[in-house]
Design an enzyme around this catalytic site. Structure first.
Site, PDB file in Angstrom:
ATOM      1  N   SER A 152       0.733  -1.229   0.105  1.00 30.15           N
ATOM      2  CA  SER A 152      -0.130  -0.051   0.014  1.00 30.15           C
ATOM      3  C   SER A 152       0.841   1.401   0.124  1.00 30.15           C
ATOM      4  O   SER A 152       1.983   1.219   0.061  1.00 30.15           O
ATOM      5  CB  SER A 152      -0.984   0.083   1.265  1.00 30.15           C
ATOM      6  OG  SER A 152      -0.295   0.554   2.189  1.00 30.15           O
ATOM      7  N   GLY A 153       0.238   2.194  -0.241  1.00 27.11           N
ATOM      8  CA  GLY A 153       0.803   3.424  -0.172  1.00 27.11           C
ATOM      9  C   GLY A 153       0.832   4.344   1.183  1.00 27.11           C
ATOM     10  O   GLY A 153       1.293   5.300   1.536  1.00 27.11           O
ATOM     11  N   ASP A 154       0.328   3.489   2.184  1.00 26.61           N
ATOM     12  CA  ASP A 154       0.328   4.168   3.414  1.00 26.61           C
ATOM     13  C   ASP A 154       0.736   2.937   4.380  1.00 26.61           C
ATOM     14  O   ASP A 154       0.994   1.970   4.042  1.00 26.61           O
ATOM     15  CB  ASP A 154      -0.707   4.840   3.790  1.00 26.61           C
ATOM     16  CG  ASP A 154      -0.315   6.098   4.974  1.00 26.61           C
ATOM     17  OD1 ASP A 154       0.296   5.845   5.967  1.00 26.61           O
ATOM     18  OD2 ASP A 154      -0.886   7.088   4.833  1.00 26.61           O
ATOM     19  N   ASP A 155       0.440   3.223   5.945  1.00 24.40           N
ATOM     20  CA  ASP A 155       0.751   2.171   6.536  1.00 24.40           C
ATOM     21  C   ASP A 155       0.224   0.962   6.368  1.00 24.40           C
ATOM     22  O   ASP A 155      -1.189   0.865   6.079  1.00 24.40           O
ATOM     23  CB  ASP A 155       0.515   2.646   8.166  1.00 24.40           C
ATOM     24  CG  ASP A 155       1.229   3.926   8.507  1.00 24.40           C
ATOM     25  OD1 ASP A 155       2.603   3.821   8.240  1.00 24.40           O
ATOM     26  OD2 ASP A 155       0.790   4.717   9.249  1.00 24.40           O
ATOM     27  N   SER A 169       5.705  -1.313   1.724  1.00 26.55           N
ATOM     28  CA  SER A 169       5.219   0.051   1.932  1.00 26.55           C
ATOM     29  C   SER A 169       6.325   1.108   1.790  1.00 26.55           C
ATOM     30  O   SER A 169       6.729   1.425   3.067  1.00 26.55           O
ATOM     31  CB  SER A 169       4.218   0.054   3.108  1.00 26.55           C
ATOM     32  OG  SER A 169       3.667   1.728   2.999  1.00 26.55           O
TER      33      SER A 169
END
Ligand SMILES: *[C@@H]1O[C@H](CO)[C@@H](O)[C@H](O)[C@H]1NC(C)=O
Ligand SMILES: *[C@@H]1O[C@H](CO)[C@@H](O)[C@H](O)[C@H]1NC(C)=O
Ligand SMILES: *[C@@H]1O[C@H](CO)[C@@H](O)[C@H](O)[C@H]1NC(C)=O
Ligand SMILES: *[C@@H]1O[C@H](CO)[C@@H](O)[C@H](O)[C@H]1NC(C)=O
Ligand SMILES: *[C@@H]1O[C@H](CO)[C@@H](O)[C@H](O)[C@H]1NC(C)=O
Ligand SMILES: *[C@@H]1O[C@H](CO)[C@@H](O)[C@H](O)[C@H]1NC(C)=O
Ligand SMILES: *[C@@H]1O[C@H](CO)[C@@H](O)[C@H](O)[C@H]1NC(C)=O
Ligand SMILES: *[C@@H]1O[C@H](CO)[C@@H](O)[C@H](O)[C@H]1NC(C)=O
Length: 464
Positions: free
Chosen positions: A250-253, A284
């Site tokens: 993903s693009g975040d946590d 990530s």
């Protein structure tokens, strides 16, 4: 406990054609078994309620009609709604209690990009405002509130949030309401989300909030690594959560454990406690495998994570907090991490900032204590640790043992950058900072040996 295959209950059949159709469905499902917190007595298929799986027709009404219809069986053994193979375009819909949503193999739920299909909701009380914009927020694709006993599962069926529409809008600063999440369950008890592939959420993927007794298993969660705020799984002011066997890009946590934001979170006062995470794999590059915070104002305590793997990820377990948050992060236990290509292995940030508004209390200092990490191996690492407490509010009780970090060619000179922290280390390379001296006793950092109630909960074998 194994249940013998149940007969099919054909619900509200009005014509012979429907009877034959339902019997055929029944035969097709025969033999499909799945694990769930509870099995259901009644079963129906989305097509019974006018669903069209062509990827173009909106199924929002079909889902609403189906679920409101099946909600009548709550007190009679509950019901399951089967989503068969096909492409099912839909806007937001609400779940009901004693209910299972089952996505068959080959079933693809596609989120509508028509904003009128996403009703607005008020902001979350523990946040005081929306995350993207101050006013309301869009309801999530799959939403539930004040429910008991809800299962969202399948034979690895897929839910695609088609988030690119929302990411572009967000990047162009055109979001007037906070973007929708993919799945949000509020004020609920006994939740299972399992055996699904979740793609391209507009924002966070899975958000249980103000809820308890949550099992999340076998999710494959994928979004582009540059997509904004596509956190994987965010237990938020929740009690008893078990997350197992998930794979998240993903693009975040990948996982962010939360509990409310500054003065609103402090006032709401609901912690996240008793979280188990095991066998997580995370990719990530700009975020953490597991973040604690940054919204943690209701407190976070007793998190246990084991057998976790990160690849090309910014940091492993990161605590994010700030002056004004208040609350606490304590009794955190992590055992067994394999890390490949990391910017930081250990990262604690006491100056995260990011306040909901200027009403935060500058005297509300977070208490960070009892942070235990053991049995880590890492390779291709830039910085071993950046541990930054708050002056006059040092973060204490940090214990790190049995850690082997191999550095990358771009390794930085200051490997352990520690300020306003205290604790101990044992058998850690490269050599830690002076604030975390080698401890003399022979024990590794603790990891609890008791079993939490959510860990004792066994799933039943159900059939379609
Ligand atoms: C459920 O749907 C069926 C049609 O599929 C209908 O005949 C029946 O009246 C509905 N029941 C309720 C309680 O809405
Ligand atoms: C779902 O329930 C919420 C709260 O009860 C409501 O505001 C919202 O409009 C409902 N959403 C849909 C799609 O019906
Ligand atoms: C849901 O539960 C919360 C907390 O108990 C309560 O404040 C709220 O009014 C309930 N909402 C509905 C729609 O019942
Ligand atoms: C769901 O995943 C579990 C493992 O996490 C597996 O045991 C089970 O067979 C799967 N169920 C289905 C229906 O695919
Ligand atoms: C589920 O589907 C995803 C995407 O197609 C795949 O990567 C994953 O391996 C599948 N999981 C299982 C348990 O079959
Ligand atoms: C986005 O909008 C906010 C408030 O409307 C404004 O303060 C900010 O400068 C804008 N940012 C950009 C990049 O346009
Ligand atoms: C090591 O990390 C760097 C980034 O710091 C990356 O570019 C490189 O591909 C990684 N090497 C290996 C062998 O994974
Ligand atoms: C050490 O950490 C502090 C606080 O996070 C930061 O301001 C500083 O730049 C870091 N120093 C180095 C050399 O990385």
């Amino acid at each position: 406990m194994k249940h013998s295959p149940k007969p099919c209950y054909v619900i509200g059949v009005i014509s012979v054609v429907v009877i034959l159709g339902s019997v055929a469905e029944c035969r097709r499902f025969n033999g499909i078994e799945y694990p769930a917190i509870n099995c259901r007595k009644h079963s129906a298929v989305l097509t019974d309620f006018g669903g069209v799986g062509d990827g173009k027709t909106s199924n929002t009404k079909a889902f609403k009609y189906a679920i409101s219809n099946l909600s009548h069986y709550a007190s009679d053994g509950g019901a399951q709604l089967v989503v068969p193979p096909g492409k099912w375009l839909t806007g937001s819909f609400n779940l009901t209690s004693y209910f299972t949503l089952f996505l068959q193999k080959g079933a693809l739920i596609l989120a509508s990009q028509d904003e009128s299909e996403w009703p607005p909701l008020p902001v979350l009380p523990s946040y005081g405002r929306g995350r993207d914009a101050p006013d309301g927020r869009f309801s999530s694709l799959i939403f539930g509130t004040n429910l008991t006993d809800v299962v969202i599962t399948g034979a690895n069926g897929t839910i695609d949030g088609q988030g690119s529409y929302w990411w572009t809008k967000f990047k162009q600063n055109q979001t007037k309401l906070t973007r929708p999440y993919l799945i949000e369950i509020m004020y609920s008890n006994q939740i299972q989300i399992s055996n699904l592939t979740l793609l391209n959420s507009p924002s966070w993927f899975v958000h249980p909030i103000y809820s308890s007794n949550i099992i999340i298993q076998g999710l494959t969660i994928v979004a582009p690594v540059d997509s904004p705020n596509t956190d994987g799984i965010n237990p938020d002011s929740c009690r008893n959560t078990r997350i197992e066997d998930c794979y998240i890009v993903s693009g975040d946590d990948c996982i962010a454990v939360k509990s409310g934001w500054d003065e609103y979170g402090i006032k709401f006062g609901k912690p996240t406690e008793h979280v188990i995470i095991r066998r997580l794999t995370c990719i990530s590059p700009d975020s953490a495998m597991i973040a604690l915070g940054s919204e943690m104002s209701g407190g976070i305590r007793d998190m246990r994570a084991e057998d976790i793997t990160a690849i090309n990820t910014q940091s492993a377990v990161r605590i994010k907090t700030a002056i004004g948050r208040g609350g606490y992060v304590k009794d955190i236990f992590v055992k067994g991490a394999q890390l490949h290509t990391m910017k930081y292995v250990f990262w604690i940030t006491g100056s995260y900032g990011s306040h909901p508004d200027n009403g935060f209390d500058p005297n509300a200092l977070p208490q960070i204590t009892g942070i235990n990490y053991r049995d880590f191996t890492a390779d291709n690492v830039t910085y071993s640790a950046r541990l930054e407490g708050i002056s006059k509010d040092p973060f204490s009780g940090i214990c790190i043992s049995n850690v082997d970090i191999r550095l990358s060619q771009e390794k930085k000179k200051l490997q352990w950058n520690c300020t306003d922290v205290s604790g101990v280390t044992k058998n850690v390379t490269p050599q830690p900072c002076d604030l975390l001296p080698l401890k003399t006793e022979a024990h590794d950092c603790p990891y609890p040996t008791d079993k939490l109630p959510i860990d004792r909960l066994q799933l039943q074998t159900c059939s379609l």
